[in-house]
Design a protein around this motif. Structure first.
Motif, PDB file in Angstrom:
ATOM      1  N   ARG A 112     -15.017  38.754  37.052  1.00 38.73           N
ATOM      2  CA  ARG A 112     -14.302  37.323  37.007  1.00 38.73           C
ATOM      3  C   ARG A 112     -13.221  37.996  38.166  1.00 38.73           C
ATOM      4  O   ARG A 112     -12.578  39.432  38.170  1.00 38.73           O
ATOM      5  CB  ARG A 112     -13.743  37.610  35.699  1.00 38.73           C
ATOM      6  CG  ARG A 112     -12.855  35.764  35.916  1.00 38.73           C
ATOM      7  CD  ARG A 112     -12.218  36.020  34.304  1.00 38.73           C
ATOM      8  NE  ARG A 112     -11.106  35.107  34.895  1.00 38.73           N
ATOM      9  CZ  ARG A 112      -9.509  34.735  33.680  1.00 38.73           C
ATOM     10  NH1 ARG A 112      -9.122  35.401  32.949  1.00 38.73           N
ATOM     11  NH2 ARG A 112      -9.028  33.701  34.109  1.00 38.73           N
ATOM     12  N   VAL A 113     -12.851  37.569  39.166  1.00 35.91           N
ATOM     13  CA  VAL A 113     -11.502  37.408  40.333  1.00 35.91           C
ATOM     14  C   VAL A 113     -10.593  36.863  39.935  1.00 35.91           C
ATOM     15  O   VAL A 113     -11.156  35.663  39.746  1.00 35.91           O
ATOM     16  CB  VAL A 113     -12.271  37.039  41.575  1.00 35.91           C
ATOM     17  CG1 VAL A 113     -11.074  37.646  42.521  1.00 35.91           C
ATOM     18  CG2 VAL A 113     -13.899  38.133  41.616  1.00 35.91           C
ATOM     19  N   ILE A 114      -9.163  37.509  40.058  1.00 39.85           N
ATOM     20  CA  ILE A 114      -8.286  36.406  39.656  1.00 39.85           C
ATOM     21  C   ILE A 114      -7.204  36.841  41.020  1.00 39.85           C
ATOM     22  O   ILE A 114      -7.015  38.303  41.431  1.00 39.85           O
ATOM     23  CB  ILE A 114      -7.361  36.719  38.205  1.00 39.85           C
ATOM     24  CG1 ILE A 114      -7.023  38.738  38.109  1.00 39.85           C
ATOM     25  CG2 ILE A 114      -8.167  36.154  37.314  1.00 39.85           C
ATOM     26  CD1 ILE A 114      -6.466  38.057  37.033  1.00 39.85           C
ATOM     27  N   ALA A 115      -6.623  35.768  41.193  1.00 38.65           N
ATOM     28  CA  ALA A 115      -5.092  36.255  41.847  1.00 38.65           C
ATOM     29  C   ALA A 115      -3.667  35.145  41.327  1.00 38.65           C
ATOM     30  O   ALA A 115      -4.107  34.698  40.845  1.00 38.65           O
ATOM     31  CB  ALA A 115      -5.607  35.791  43.511  1.00 38.65           C
ATOM     32  N   ASP A 116      -3.444  35.808  42.088  1.00 34.62           N
ATOM     33  CA  ASP A 116      -2.052  34.974  42.143  1.00 34.62           C
ATOM     34  C   ASP A 116      -1.335  34.742  43.405  1.00 34.62           C
ATOM     35  O   ASP A 116      -1.178  35.508  44.020  1.00 34.62           O
ATOM     36  CB  ASP A 116      -0.836  34.900  41.182  1.00 34.62           C
ATOM     37  CG  ASP A 116      -0.350  36.477  41.513  1.00 34.62           C
ATOM     38  OD1 ASP A 116       1.144  37.087  42.279  1.00 34.62           O
ATOM     39  OD2 ASP A 116      -0.694  37.166  41.094  1.00 34.62           O
ATOM     40  N   TYR A 139      -3.649  31.854  40.283  1.00 38.69           N
ATOM     41  CA  TYR A 139      -3.055  31.185  39.710  1.00 38.69           C
ATOM     42  C   TYR A 139      -1.779  30.843  40.433  1.00 38.69           C
ATOM     43  O   TYR A 139      -1.416  31.896  41.279  1.00 38.69           O
ATOM     44  CB  TYR A 139      -2.116  32.285  38.658  1.00 38.69           C
ATOM     45  CG  TYR A 139      -2.583  32.877  37.312  1.00 38.69           C
ATOM     46  CD1 TYR A 139      -2.413  32.570  36.319  1.00 38.69           C
ATOM     47  CD2 TYR A 139      -4.296  33.637  37.660  1.00 38.69           C
ATOM     48  CE1 TYR A 139      -2.932  32.535  34.624  1.00 38.69           C
ATOM     49  CE2 TYR A 139      -4.979  33.550  36.365  1.00 38.69           C
ATOM     50  CZ  TYR A 139      -4.446  33.932  35.089  1.00 38.69           C
ATOM     51  OH  TYR A 139      -5.587  34.234  34.115  1.00 38.69           O
ATOM     52  N   VAL A 140      -1.116  29.708  39.993  1.00 36.75           N
ATOM     53  CA  VAL A 140       0.158  28.898  40.868  1.00 36.75           C
ATOM     54  C   VAL A 140       1.163  28.932  40.040  1.00 36.75           C
ATOM     55  O   VAL A 140       1.280  28.240  39.367  1.00 36.75           O
ATOM     56  CB  VAL A 140      -0.822  28.067  41.902  1.00 36.75           C
ATOM     57  CG1 VAL A 140      -1.489  28.973  43.167  1.00 36.75           C
ATOM     58  CG2 VAL A 140      -0.723  27.521  41.579  1.00 36.75           C
ATOM     59  N   GLY A 164       6.886  27.875  35.511  1.00 36.67           N
ATOM     60  CA  GLY A 164       8.148  28.722  35.811  1.00 36.67           C
ATOM     61  C   GLY A 164       8.034  29.237  37.093  1.00 36.67           C
ATOM     62  O   GLY A 164       7.093  27.829  38.378  1.00 36.67           O
ATOM     63  N   ASP A 165       8.126  29.696  37.521  1.00 40.81           N
ATOM     64  CA  ASP A 165       8.672  30.244  39.253  1.00 40.81           C
ATOM     65  C   ASP A 165       7.339  31.016  39.406  1.00 40.81           C
ATOM     66  O   ASP A 165       6.838  31.553  39.206  1.00 40.81           O
ATOM     67  CB  ASP A 165      10.216  31.053  39.303  1.00 40.81           C
ATOM     68  CG  ASP A 165      10.505  32.431  38.499  1.00 40.81           C
ATOM     69  OD1 ASP A 165       9.302  33.053  38.023  1.00 40.81           O
ATOM     70  OD2 ASP A 165      11.779  32.355  38.569  1.00 40.81           O
ATOM     71  N   ARG A 166       7.394  32.483  40.827  1.00 44.43           N
ATOM     72  CA  ARG A 166       6.720  32.885  41.193  1.00 44.43           C
ATOM     73  C   ARG A 166       6.616  34.450  40.445  1.00 44.43           C
ATOM     74  O   ARG A 166       5.363  34.537  40.610  1.00 44.43           O
ATOM     75  CB  ARG A 166       7.185  33.426  42.641  1.00 44.43           C
ATOM     76  CG  ARG A 166       6.024  33.859  43.521  1.00 44.43           C
ATOM     77  CD  ARG A 166       4.923  33.342  43.734  1.00 44.43           C
ATOM     78  NE  ARG A 166       3.983  34.025  44.660  1.00 44.43           N
ATOM     79  CZ  ARG A 166       2.862  35.604  43.463  1.00 44.43           C
ATOM     80  NH1 ARG A 166       3.219  35.023  42.818  1.00 44.43           N
ATOM     81  NH2 ARG A 166       1.985  35.634  44.312  1.00 44.43           N
ATOM     82  N   GLU A 167       7.859  34.546  40.271  1.00 41.81           N
ATOM     83  CA  GLU A 167       7.435  35.891  39.236  1.00 41.81           C
ATOM     84  C   GLU A 167       6.613  35.559  37.888  1.00 41.81           C
ATOM     85  O   GLU A 167       6.052  36.435  37.171  1.00 41.81           O
ATOM     86  CB  GLU A 167       9.347  36.087  39.071  1.00 41.81           C
ATOM     87  CG  GLU A 167       9.707  37.443  40.058  1.00 41.81           C
ATOM     88  CD  GLU A 167      11.175  37.604  39.830  1.00 41.81           C
ATOM     89  OE1 GLU A 167      11.576  37.860  39.356  1.00 41.81           O
ATOM     90  OE2 GLU A 167      10.669  39.007  40.347  1.00 41.81           O
ATOM     91  N   MET A 168       6.553  35.041  37.547  1.00 47.29           N
ATOM     92  CA  MET A 168       6.513  34.522  35.704  1.00 47.29           C
ATOM     93  C   MET A 168       4.812  34.305  35.996  1.00 47.29           C
ATOM     94  O   MET A 168       4.251  34.416  35.072  1.00 47.29           O
ATOM     95  CB  MET A 168       6.819  32.650  35.739  1.00 47.29           C
ATOM     96  CG  MET A 168       8.467  33.329  35.468  1.00 47.29           C
ATOM     97  SD  MET A 168       9.142  31.848  34.045  1.00 47.29           S
ATOM     98  CE  MET A 168       8.250  31.489  32.599  1.00 47.29           C
ATOM     99  N   THR A 169       4.639  33.541  37.649  1.00 45.89           N
ATOM    100  CA  THR A 169       2.907  33.756  38.025  1.00 45.89           C
ATOM    101  C   THR A 169       2.752  34.281  38.018  1.00 45.89           C
ATOM    102  O   THR A 169       1.673  35.161  37.981  1.00 45.89           O
ATOM    103  CB  THR A 169       2.557  32.648  38.813  1.00 45.89           C
ATOM    104  OG1 THR A 169       3.865  31.462  38.715  1.00 45.89           O
ATOM    105  CG2 THR A 169       1.768  32.337  39.804  1.00 45.89           C
ATOM    106  N   ALA A 171       3.479  37.296  36.429  1.00 49.20           N
ATOM    107  CA  ALA A 171       3.142  38.379  35.179  1.00 49.20           C
ATOM    108  C   ALA A 171       1.589  37.965  34.515  1.00 49.20           C
ATOM    109  O   ALA A 171       1.135  38.505  34.016  1.00 49.20           O
ATOM    110  CB  ALA A 171       4.647  37.887  34.819  1.00 49.20           C
ATOM    111  N   ALA A 172       1.949  36.184  35.014  1.00 55.49           N
ATOM    112  CA  ALA A 172       0.801  35.669  34.402  1.00 55.49           C
ATOM    113  C   ALA A 172      -0.904  35.914  34.174  1.00 55.49           C
ATOM    114  O   ALA A 172      -1.339  36.318  33.751  1.00 55.49           O
ATOM    115  CB  ALA A 172       0.796  34.593  34.938  1.00 55.49           C
TER     116      ALA A 172
END
Length: 362
Positions: A112-116, A139-140, A164-169, A171-172
């Motif tokens: 799997r590939v993930i990005a934020d 994740y956005v 939430g904001d960019r930092e919460m994104t 972190a997820a």
């Protein structure tokens, strides 16, 4: 064999590993890679994309390419030119780094590939994963531009919208990145991305006939374009391909300017409690960039400084560029908003994202 290394604690890992950060201190990786000199006279007839600088890149023979790079350089004033990096396959400079991540992931074959992302990096990763035949999840933040969300979905990526904001994104996404078999296509933590963005400066060097302007001006949030630029400057200078040392000037939105505050306070890292307010420049609204120390060090090493721009200056700059025929998103106009600061020397500003991604700032 090329390896990752941690600039903070000295740990190492093979690049064939899916370990996305230093396991000891959780910091971003750097890459143990020595670029070979790129000779100007050798470039004629090469592929018309960033892959023409093959000697300087840690990957070669890409299957994931969409022809990214080689964007136009146009004059705005007698001393300031703009590099139109919104004229890339997904309409932002993030394509330069995303193709490197997708190519690496294609070779590693993760489950799997993930990005934020706040939008552009996620769009680029989604597009290049589609090109490479890889499924990905992006994740956005919930406030991401609807047009960017639509673009990510159009490339077939699974979308995770984070309250939430960019930092919460971030972190997820990092929590998900710790799962087995996951390749974290992080434009912040994975240094292959920086080796893609450094081609921005290689192109300037080629377009200007083997020289560079007196100032290279870049917008900074997580600092991926700035750190790539610093890497290219170091390589070109080490190889004797440039004589002068251009000033590396960083621009932040006044509303979210933790790096500017640290720089002008003489600090090596971020200050505690740097305030953050809403800004039109969503792509650089990063309160705590993980590579802060590297960014500050690079600006000082290259004789630069940090500038900040107000929301009114961002609005005015976007309209001014549109009146010149260039419709650029609000984040991408930040450097032009600060242009009056360096009119006494030659400079290049990047126009990093197309205006169609966000529309005209209200």
């Amino acid at each position: 064999m090329t390896t990752y290394h941690c600039p903070d604690c000295g740990s190492h890992s093979a690049t064939s590993s899916l370990t996305w950060c230093c396991p000891d201190c959780r910091g971003p990786w750097d890459l143990d890679f020595q670029a070979s000199p790129v000779r100007l006279e050798a470039l004629a007839g090469r592929v018309n994309s960033l892959w023409r600088y093959e000697e300087a890149l840690p990957l070669s023979g890409p299957a994931a390419s969409l022809g990214e790079g080689r964007t136009p350089l146009v004059e705005l004033t007698r001393t300031v030119s703009a590099k139109l990096d919104f004229l890339t396959p997904t309409l932002s400079f993030k394509d330069r780094g995303a193709v490197m991540l997708a190519e690496l992931a294609r070779r590693l074959g993760p489950r799997r590939v993930i990005a934020d992302s706040s939008g552009n990096a996620g769009t680029a990763v989604a597009a290049y994963c589609a090109r490479a035949g890889l499924g990905c999840t992006v994740y956005v933040p919930e406030a991401t531009s609807a047009k960017k969300v639509e673009q990510i979905r159009a490339h077939g990526a699974r979308l995770e919208i984070v309250p939430g904001d960019r930092e919460m994104t971030a972190a997820a996404a990092r929590t998900a990145a710790d799962a087995d078999g996951v390749f974290y296509a992080s434009h912040v933590y994975n240094p292959y991305f920086l080796h893609g963005t450094k081609t921005y400066v290689y192109e300037l060097w080629e377009d200007l006939g083997g020289r560079l302007p007196e100032a290279i001006v870049v917008p900074v949030g997580n600092g991926t374009l700035l750190l790539g630029a610093a890497q290219a400057l170091s390589e070109l200078h080490t190889h004797g391909l440039i004589d002068s040392r251009p000033a590396l000037i960083a621009v932040q939105a006044e509303a979210v300017s933790p790096l500017a505050a640290a720089f002008h306070a003489g600090a090596d890292g971020l200050l505690d409690g740097s305030p953050a307010r809403p800004t039109l420049a969503e792509g650089i609204a990063i309160p705590r960039p993980p590579r802060a120390r590297q960014i500050l060090r690079a600006v000082r090493e290259w004789g630069g400084t940090f500038l900040t721009v107000t929301e009114d200056e961002i609005r005015a700059a976007q309209r001014d560029l549109a009146a010149r025929g260039l419709f650029v998103e609000s984040t991408g106009v930040a450097c032009w908003a600060a242009a009056g600061t360096w009119t006494d020397r030659t400079a290049v500003v990047p126009l990093c994202g197309a205006g169609l991604k966000t529309g005209l700032a209200p």
